[in-house]
Write a protein that holds these residues in place. Structure first.
Motif, PDB file in Angstrom:
ATOM      1  N   ILE A 188       0.877  -1.280   0.033  1.00 36.12           N
ATOM      2  CA  ILE A 188      -0.019   0.005  -0.157  1.00 36.12           C
ATOM      3  C   ILE A 188       0.868   1.271   0.162  1.00 36.12           C
ATOM      4  CG2 ILE A 188      -1.645   1.363   1.428  1.00 36.12           C
ATOM      5  CD1 ILE A 188      -2.880  -1.454   2.133  1.00 36.12           C
ATOM      6  N   SER A 189       1.863   1.203   0.582  1.00 41.17           N
ATOM      7  CA  SER A 189       2.975   2.400   0.832  1.00 41.17           C
ATOM      8  C   SER A 189       3.351   2.450  -0.767  1.00 41.17           C
ATOM      9  CB  SER A 189       4.057   2.245   2.119  1.00 41.17           C
ATOM     10  OG  SER A 189       4.699   1.203   1.627  1.00 41.17           O
ATOM     11  N   ARG A 190       3.788   1.524  -1.170  1.00 43.32           N
ATOM     12  CA  ARG A 190       4.430   1.768  -2.674  1.00 43.32           C
ATOM     13  C   ARG A 190       3.352   2.144  -3.704  1.00 43.32           C
ATOM     14  NH1 ARG A 190       7.890   3.550  -5.695  1.00 43.32           N
ATOM     15  NH2 ARG A 190       7.954   2.357  -7.510  1.00 43.32           N
ATOM     16  N   MET A 191       2.107   1.465  -3.213  1.00 45.08           N
ATOM     17  CA  MET A 191       0.979   1.950  -4.482  1.00 45.08           C
ATOM     18  C   MET A 191       0.877   3.618  -4.363  1.00 45.08           C
ATOM     19  SD  MET A 191      -2.922   0.332  -4.673  1.00 45.08           S
ATOM     20  CE  MET A 191      -3.414   1.129  -3.340  1.00 45.08           C
ATOM     21  N   SER A 192       1.083   4.109  -3.095  1.00 44.46           N
ATOM     22  CA  SER A 192       0.617   5.663  -3.076  1.00 44.46           C
ATOM     23  C   SER A 192       1.719   6.413  -3.878  1.00 44.46           C
ATOM     24  CB  SER A 192       0.532   5.857  -1.520  1.00 44.46           C
ATOM     25  OG  SER A 192       1.918   5.862  -1.171  1.00 44.46           O
ATOM     26  N   VAL A 193       2.855   5.648  -4.326  1.00 46.26           N
ATOM     27  CA  VAL A 193       3.808   6.391  -4.834  1.00 46.26           C
ATOM     28  C   VAL A 193       3.472   6.417  -6.476  1.00 46.26           C
ATOM     29  CG1 VAL A 193       6.315   6.390  -5.563  1.00 46.26           C
ATOM     30  CG2 VAL A 193       5.580   5.994  -3.122  1.00 46.26           C
ATOM     31  N   LEU A 194       2.643   5.621  -6.941  1.00 52.06           N
ATOM     32  CA  LEU A 194       2.506   5.096  -8.329  1.00 52.06           C
ATOM     33  C   LEU A 194       1.572   6.586  -8.811  1.00 52.06           C
ATOM     34  CD1 LEU A 194       1.126   1.552  -8.326  1.00 52.06           C
ATOM     35  CD2 LEU A 194       3.314   2.220  -9.153  1.00 52.06           C
ATOM     36  N   PRO A 195       1.888   6.678 -10.253  1.00 57.78           N
ATOM     37  CA  PRO A 195       0.985   7.826 -10.842  1.00 57.78           C
ATOM     38  C   PRO A 195      -0.355   7.614 -10.445  1.00 57.78           C
ATOM     39  CG  PRO A 195       2.563   6.944 -12.436  1.00 57.78           C
ATOM     40  CD  PRO A 195       2.650   6.101 -11.044  1.00 57.78           C
ATOM     41  N   SER A 196      -1.129   8.593 -10.530  1.00 51.70           N
ATOM     42  CA  SER A 196      -2.695   8.695 -10.159  1.00 51.70           C
ATOM     43  C   SER A 196      -3.505   7.391 -11.069  1.00 51.70           C
ATOM     44  CB  SER A 196      -3.152   9.907 -10.146  1.00 51.70           C
ATOM     45  OG  SER A 196      -3.423  10.353 -11.561  1.00 51.70           O
ATOM     46  N   ARG A 217      -2.247   3.914 -10.264  1.00 52.26           N
ATOM     47  CA  ARG A 217      -2.646   3.638  -8.963  1.00 52.26           C
ATOM     48  C   ARG A 217      -4.292   3.321  -8.818  1.00 52.26           C
ATOM     49  NH1 ARG A 217      -3.225   8.291  -6.143  1.00 52.26           N
ATOM     50  NH2 ARG A 217      -0.998   8.592  -6.592  1.00 52.26           N
ATOM     51  N   GLN A 218      -4.865   3.969  -9.228  1.00 56.28           N
ATOM     52  CA  GLN A 218      -6.331   3.714  -9.337  1.00 56.28           C
ATOM     53  C   GLN A 218      -6.557   2.326 -10.285  1.00 56.28           C
ATOM     54  OE1 GLN A 218      -8.715   6.505 -11.908  1.00 56.28           O
ATOM     55  NE2 GLN A 218     -10.567   5.989 -10.736  1.00 56.28           N
ATOM     56  N   ILE A 219      -5.927   2.080 -11.249  1.00 59.33           N
ATOM     57  CA  ILE A 219      -6.188   0.822 -12.001  1.00 59.33           C
ATOM     58  C   ILE A 219      -5.698  -0.333 -11.323  1.00 59.33           C
ATOM     59  CG2 ILE A 219      -5.389  -0.736 -13.722  1.00 59.33           C
ATOM     60  CD1 ILE A 219      -5.362   1.959 -15.662  1.00 59.33           C
ATOM     61  N   TYR A 220      -4.592  -0.323 -10.545  1.00 63.16           N
ATOM     62  CA  TYR A 220      -3.671  -1.376  -9.809  1.00 63.16           C
ATOM     63  C   TYR A 220      -4.800  -1.792  -8.365  1.00 63.16           C
ATOM     64  CZ  TYR A 220      -0.587  -3.937  -6.565  1.00 63.16           C
ATOM     65  OH  TYR A 220      -0.099  -4.923  -6.071  1.00 63.16           O
ATOM     66  N   GLU A 273       6.621  -2.723 -10.785  1.00 66.61           N
ATOM     67  CA  GLU A 273       7.273  -1.603  -9.559  1.00 66.61           C
ATOM     68  C   GLU A 273       6.933  -2.264  -8.258  1.00 66.61           C
ATOM     69  OE1 GLU A 273       6.071   2.441 -10.272  1.00 66.61           O
ATOM     70  OE2 GLU A 273       6.492   2.243 -12.501  1.00 66.61           O
ATOM     71  N   ILE A 274       5.882  -2.805  -8.035  1.00 67.85           N
ATOM     72  CA  ILE A 274       5.513  -3.193  -6.725  1.00 67.85           C
ATOM     73  C   ILE A 274       6.101  -4.394  -6.252  1.00 67.85           C
ATOM     74  CG2 ILE A 274       3.850  -3.833  -5.197  1.00 67.85           C
ATOM     75  CD1 ILE A 274       2.161  -1.852  -6.064  1.00 67.85           C
ATOM     76  N   ARG A 275       6.370  -5.220  -7.001  1.00 65.35           N
ATOM     77  CA  ARG A 275       7.175  -6.468  -7.009  1.00 65.35           C
ATOM     78  C   ARG A 275       8.677  -6.259  -6.662  1.00 65.35           C
ATOM     79  NH1 ARG A 275       6.871  -8.855 -11.907  1.00 65.35           N
ATOM     80  NH2 ARG A 275       4.731  -9.162 -11.687  1.00 65.35           N
ATOM     81  N   GLU A 276       9.058  -5.298  -7.491  1.00 61.10           N
ATOM     82  CA  GLU A 276      10.536  -5.180  -7.385  1.00 61.10           C
ATOM     83  C   GLU A 276      10.873  -4.398  -5.964  1.00 61.10           C
ATOM     84  OE1 GLU A 276      11.575  -2.591 -10.589  1.00 61.10           O
ATOM     85  OE2 GLU A 276      11.661  -4.357 -11.776  1.00 61.10           O
ATOM     86  N   TYR A 277       9.783  -3.485  -5.375  1.00 59.83           N
ATOM     87  CA  TYR A 277       9.885  -2.909  -4.138  1.00 59.83           C
ATOM     88  C   TYR A 277       9.825  -3.938  -3.039  1.00 59.83           C
ATOM     89  CZ  TYR A 277       8.668   0.256  -0.019  1.00 59.83           C
ATOM     90  OH  TYR A 277       8.430   0.839   1.025  1.00 59.83           O
TER      91      TYR A 277
END
Length: 101
Positions: A44-52, A55-58, A92-96
């Motif tokens: 969730i913390s990494r998801m907040s960094v994704l472009p809007s 993030r919404q799609i994810y 991106e989230i997997r790598e994080y």
């Protein structure tokens, strides 16, 4: 008498073994839950960094269990665009999370 003794002995061993396995399973379950919650927080913390839009799609796919087709209809995007955003977001989230582990 010997047969009765052996029968009771093995029954007692079976019950003891079952109880020990149950205790280990409960411990593993608690540990697994803690690890899963920790990973979810990192996600969730990494998801907040994704472009809007990504993030919404994810979020819609991961937490609302919506398919790419449903998301594309709701957001008026092509299905392929949604799939690309999902692919990049997951990567991106997997790598994080790999770095966190």
């Amino acid at each position: 008498l010997v047969t009765d003794y052996l029968r009771r002995y093995y029954k007692k061993q079976e019950i003891t073994s079952y109880m020990m396995e149950s205790a280990v399973t409960v411990t593993r379950s608690v540990e697994s839950d803690l690890i899963a919650n920790d990973l979810r927080k990192h996600e969730i913390s990494r998801m907040s960094v994704l472009p809007s839009q990504r993030r919404q799609i994810y979020y819609m796919n991961r937490f609302l269990q919506m398919t790419s087709e449903d998301i594309s209809k709701k957001l008026c995007l092509s299905k392929r665009t949604v799939e690309n955003h999902l692919f990049i977001g997951r990567k991106e989230i997997r790598e994080y999370i790999k770095k966190c582990i």
